[in-house]
Design a protein around this motif. Structure first.
Motif, PDB file in Angstrom:
ATOM      1  N   CYS A  49       0.289  -1.141  -0.183  1.00 25.80           N
ATOM      2  CA  CYS A  49       0.385   0.262  -0.124  1.00 25.80           C
ATOM      3  C   CYS A  49       0.995   1.328  -0.253  1.00 25.80           C
ATOM      4  O   CYS A  49       0.493   2.293  -0.472  1.00 25.80           O
ATOM      5  CB  CYS A  49      -0.790  -0.260   1.015  1.00 25.80           C
ATOM      6  SG  CYS A  49      -2.228  -1.517   0.990  1.00 25.80           S
ATOM      7  N   SER A  53       0.965   4.024  -2.943  1.00 27.05           N
ATOM      8  CA  SER A  53       1.444   5.669  -2.569  1.00 27.05           C
ATOM      9  C   SER A  53       1.813   6.400  -3.132  1.00 27.05           C
ATOM     10  O   SER A  53       1.385   7.303  -3.986  1.00 27.05           O
ATOM     11  CB  SER A  53       0.880   6.074  -1.170  1.00 27.05           C
ATOM     12  OG  SER A  53       2.140   5.564  -0.059  1.00 27.05           O
ATOM     13  N   THR A 126      -5.746   5.303  -0.787  1.00 27.74           N
ATOM     14  CA  THR A 126      -4.588   5.104  -1.394  1.00 27.74           C
ATOM     15  C   THR A 126      -4.826   5.759  -2.170  1.00 27.74           C
ATOM     16  O   THR A 126      -4.037   7.140  -2.982  1.00 27.74           O
ATOM     17  CB  THR A 126      -3.852   4.072  -1.417  1.00 27.74           C
ATOM     18  OG1 THR A 126      -3.620   3.781   0.281  1.00 27.74           O
ATOM     19  CG2 THR A 126      -1.618   4.444  -1.938  1.00 27.74           C
ATOM     20  N   PHE A 173      -0.679   9.023   4.472  1.00 28.56           N
ATOM     21  CA  PHE A 173      -0.706   7.604   4.689  1.00 28.56           C
ATOM     22  C   PHE A 173      -0.668   7.420   6.140  1.00 28.56           C
ATOM     23  O   PHE A 173      -1.086   5.679   6.163  1.00 28.56           O
ATOM     24  CB  PHE A 173      -0.341   7.364   3.828  1.00 28.56           C
ATOM     25  CG  PHE A 173       0.222   7.715   2.145  1.00 28.56           C
ATOM     26  CD1 PHE A 173      -1.026   8.285   1.479  1.00 28.56           C
ATOM     27  CD2 PHE A 173       1.546   8.493   1.809  1.00 28.56           C
ATOM     28  CE1 PHE A 173      -0.882   9.035   0.299  1.00 28.56           C
ATOM     29  CE2 PHE A 173       1.518   9.248   0.784  1.00 28.56           C
ATOM     30  CZ  PHE A 173      -0.116   9.356  -0.306  1.00 28.56           C
ATOM     31  N   SER A 176      -3.701   4.661   6.248  1.00 33.13           N
ATOM     32  CA  SER A 176      -3.110   2.605   5.586  1.00 33.13           C
ATOM     33  C   SER A 176      -2.806   1.883   6.977  1.00 33.13           C
ATOM     34  O   SER A 176      -3.083   0.686   7.018  1.00 33.13           O
ATOM     35  CB  SER A 176      -1.830   2.977   5.150  1.00 33.13           C
ATOM     36  OG  SER A 176      -0.950   3.291   4.811  1.00 33.13           O
TER      37      SER A 176
END
Length: 227
Positions: A49, A53, A126, A173, A176
């Motif tokens: 992830c 990103s 994302t 982020f 996440s």
């Protein structure tokens, strides 16, 4: 609406024309995933992830920088600032959605005992967050190198900072890690809610920042010189 679709089509053609860049975007998150696949299955999901990103933010950064030359001509042709940034957002969100599908399928068939719906949510957020983040950097920073260095710093901090630390919540982020904990470690829904609120809030804030920064830049008349 037609003008937004036209700008989106132009942006998509620009991205598709760079096949080497597309290949790198496709492979880059895979390297993150493979680096943790052996002994840390949960970490491999978190890393893919983060790789996604980074790839999408970088693509948005360079797409925004490449559009600076054509935007003044489009403005003279009757396109307004919101046509330009909304069209580019739409195009890059489409690229991000297409790019994230094979990685979701990879996790779906390669990992067991995880909440796949939450993994899909992480990847959707994302894509939603990384694109305006990269475009915001391209609108604010004058050169691509500066934006790339900022991305390196952000992703590096995202990897090393403790997600429980309050300061880590300012990172784009952070969601996440929260939703990933819910999906992988099967924790309570509080992680899911916090991650969802953070992701949606950051997406809206970054999109507004892109609109504001782009509008200010397009109103400038650099070719005029006043004595």
């Amino acid at each position: 609406m037609t003008k937004i679709w036209t700008v989106a089509e132009l942006a998509l053609r620009e991205v598709l024309r760079r096949r080497g860049v597309l290949l790198i975007l496709l492979v880059f998150p895979l390297a993150f995933y493979a680096s943790r696949r052996g002994d840390h299955a949960g970490q491999s999901i978190r890393f893919v992830c983060l790789g996604l990103s980074w790839a999408l933010s970088t693509a948005a950064l360079f797409a925004g920088s490449a559009a600076r030359d054509i935007e003044p001509r489009l403005r003279l042709s009757g396109y307004r600032a919101h046509h330009l940034h909304l069209g580019r957002l739409l195009a890059l969100w489409t690229v991000g959605a297409v790019l994230s599908v094979p990685y979701f399928l990879l996790v779906r068939f390669d990992q067991t005992d995880v909440r796949y719906g939450a993994i899909a949510l992480i990847m959707a957020l994302t894509v939603a967050t990384a694109v305006p983040f990269g475009l915001a950097l391209s609108a604010i920073l004058p050169k691509e190198l500066e934006g790339t260095l900022v991305l390196l710093i952000v992703v590096g901090l995202q990897m090393v900072m403790d997600p429980a630390d309050t300061a880590s919540r300012v990172l784009p982020f952070w969601f996440s890690r929260e939703i990933g904990t819910y999906a992988i470690d099967h924790t309570d829904s509080g992680y899911l809610v916090r991650g969802l609120v953070h992701g949606v809030t950051l997406t809206l804030a970054l999109t507004a920042l892109v609109a504001t920064a782009s509008g200010i830049r397009l109103r400038q008349r650099r070719h005029l010189r006043f004595e």
